[in-house]
Design a protein around this motif. Structure first.
Motif, PDB file in Angstrom:
ATOM      1  N   THR A 136       6.851   4.102  -1.105  1.00 53.28           N
ATOM      2  CA  THR A 136       5.747   3.834  -2.019  1.00 53.28           C
ATOM      3  C   THR A 136       6.090   4.314  -3.421  1.00 53.28           C
ATOM      4  N   GLN A 165       7.665  -2.882  -1.303  1.00 58.45           N
ATOM      5  CA  GLN A 165       7.821  -2.395   0.071  1.00 58.45           C
ATOM      6  C   GLN A 165       7.270  -0.975   0.141  1.00 58.45           C
ATOM      7  N   ALA A 173       6.010   0.556   3.152  1.00 56.91           N
ATOM      8  CA  ALA A 173       6.073   1.165   4.484  1.00 56.91           C
ATOM      9  C   ALA A 173       7.416   1.850   4.716  1.00 56.91           C
ATOM     10  N   CYS A 220       8.223   2.675   7.958  1.00 56.14           N
ATOM     11  CA  CYS A 220       8.624   2.211   9.285  1.00 56.14           C
ATOM     12  C   CYS A 220       7.751   1.037   9.673  1.00 56.14           C
ATOM     13  N   PHE A 221       8.173   0.342  10.694  1.00 56.85           N
ATOM     14  CA  PHE A 221       7.456  -0.840  11.145  1.00 56.85           C
ATOM     15  C   PHE A 221       7.243  -0.742  12.644  1.00 56.85           C
ATOM     16  N   VAL A 222       6.121  -1.247  13.104  1.00 59.84           N
ATOM     17  CA  VAL A 222       5.839  -1.312  14.540  1.00 59.84           C
ATOM     18  C   VAL A 222       5.879  -2.784  14.912  1.00 59.84           C
ATOM     19  N   LEU A 223       6.798  -3.115  15.802  1.00 61.24           N
ATOM     20  CA  LEU A 223       6.956  -4.499  16.219  1.00 61.24           C
ATOM     21  C   LEU A 223       6.285  -4.716  17.563  1.00 61.24           C
ATOM     22  N   TRP A 282      12.388 -11.103  21.472  1.00 61.82           N
ATOM     23  CA  TRP A 282      12.008 -10.424  20.227  1.00 61.82           C
ATOM     24  C   TRP A 282      11.088 -11.297  19.455  1.00 61.82           C
TER      25      TRP A 282
END
Length: 129
Positions: free
Chosen positions: A73, A83, A85, A87-90, A129
């Protein structure tokens, strides 16, 4: 704005402040706080809030070091990349059970066990995926 010591200024210059194409720093810490605060506050308009008041509150908190957002941030808010974030949660699905909750149900007490569990789920023939 709170005075920053030499170490803090060096870290900001090397990692967070905007640079031009030659690598020269083109932003001050105060300008970075304003950039981030105003960019984050833009979301207030979508929810009927006051972006200017939110920007002022964000700036005040950051410039007095009461709150600092995560690194992405600080680096990217108000830039073309945007951008924010870290991390990302998939979503996880398998062909045999599209709403499979195996990963959520398999809570592990260690990171190594969690990684092992994730890899074993991913390597199955039905994994997608």
């Amino acid at each position: 704005m709170t005075d920053l010591d030499e170490v803090a200024r060096t870290i900001l210059e090397r990692r967070y402040l905007r640079q031009d194409e030659t690598g020269a720093v083109v932003e001050t810490p105060d300008e970075m706080f304003h950039r981030v605060a105003s960019n984050l506050a833009e979301a207030e308009a979508a929810f009927g809030g006051d972006p200017e008041a939110a920007a002022t509150a964000f700036y005040d908190a950051m410039s007095n070091l009461r709150f600092l957002p995560n690194s992405p941030t600080l680096m990217n808010a108000g830039t073309d990349l945007q951008q924010l974030a870290a991390c990302f949660v998939l979503p996880w699905r398998t062909r045999s059970n599209p709403s499979s909750g195996r990963w959520r149900r398999r809570r592990s007490s260690t990171r190594a066990a969690a990684a092992r569990d994730f890899l074993s789920l991913r390597s199955g023939p039905a994994a997608t995926w």
